[in-house]
Design a protein around this motif. Structure first.
Motif, PDB file in Angstrom:
ATOM      1  N   ARG A  28       0.836  -1.209   0.000  1.00 46.11           N
ATOM      2  CA  ARG A  28       0.000   0.000   0.000  1.00 46.11           C
ATOM      3  C   ARG A  28       0.871   1.259   0.000  1.00 46.11           C
ATOM      4  NH1 ARG A  28      -4.875  -1.542   4.152  1.00 46.11           N
ATOM      5  NH2 ARG A  28      -5.705  -3.207   2.842  1.00 46.11           N
TER       6      ARG A  28
ATOM      7  N   ALA B  61       0.781   4.289  -2.621  1.00 48.19           N
ATOM      8  CA  ALA B  61       0.579   5.674  -2.184  1.00 48.19           C
ATOM      9  C   ALA B  61       1.673   6.584  -2.731  1.00 48.19           C
ATOM     10  CB  ALA B  61       0.537   5.749  -0.658  1.00 48.19           C
TER      11      ALA B  61
ATOM     12  N   ARG C 292       1.193   9.652  -5.455  1.00 49.73           N
ATOM     13  CA  ARG C 292       1.671  11.017  -5.158  1.00 49.73           C
ATOM     14  C   ARG C 292       2.550  11.542  -6.292  1.00 49.73           C
ATOM     15  NH1 ARG C 292       1.766  15.810  -4.606  1.00 49.73           N
ATOM     16  NH2 ARG C 292       3.205  16.828  -3.196  1.00 49.73           N
TER      17      ARG C 292
END
Length: 124
Positions: free
Chosen positions: A3, A7, A11
């Motif tokens: 995860r 992430a 970004r």
């Protein structure tokens, strides 16, 4: 993938500018150093080839008769230098050298490369 990796990737994709600027600063700082050192090694007959006009990878050719895998193994064992043999990238007899790092790190790697090339030449 984790995860966290997702992430981070999200970004970067949402706002790539700071990441792009950082990588360009690293490569722009290292490129002149790499070009100068590879030129000096080429003048001594230890490698052949120039930097490409863009990117942070190059594939200089080893002297005739040198095996890229054997030299890569030697460099790792003799100086702790991880340099990829070119045959893994369809370039037998070459080395894959990456320079997308800080200039100080690149300088150390190039010092190790030079030492390994000289030591290998003496033994062969």
């Amino acid at each position: 993938m984790s995860r966290l990796a997702h992430a981070v990737a999200a970004r970067v994709l949402e706002a790539p500018e700071p990441f792009d600027a950082h990588s360009h600063r690293l490569v722009d700082g290292a490129r002149p150093l790499v070009a100068e050192r590879l030129s000096a090694l080429e003048a001594e007959g230890l490698i052949q080839g120039r930097l490409p006009t863009s990117g942070c990878l190059c594939f200089p050719r080893l002297p005739d008769g040198w095996c890229d895998q054997t030299f890569s193994d030697f460099a790792w064992k003799s100086s702790g230098l991880a340099v990829a043999p070119g045959h893994l990238f369809g370039r037998p007899g070459h080395l894959r050298i990456g320079f997308g790092r800080k200039a100080e790190d690149i300088r150390e790697g190039l010092d190790r490369l030079e030492a390994s090339l000289r030591a290998y030449r003496e033994q062969h």
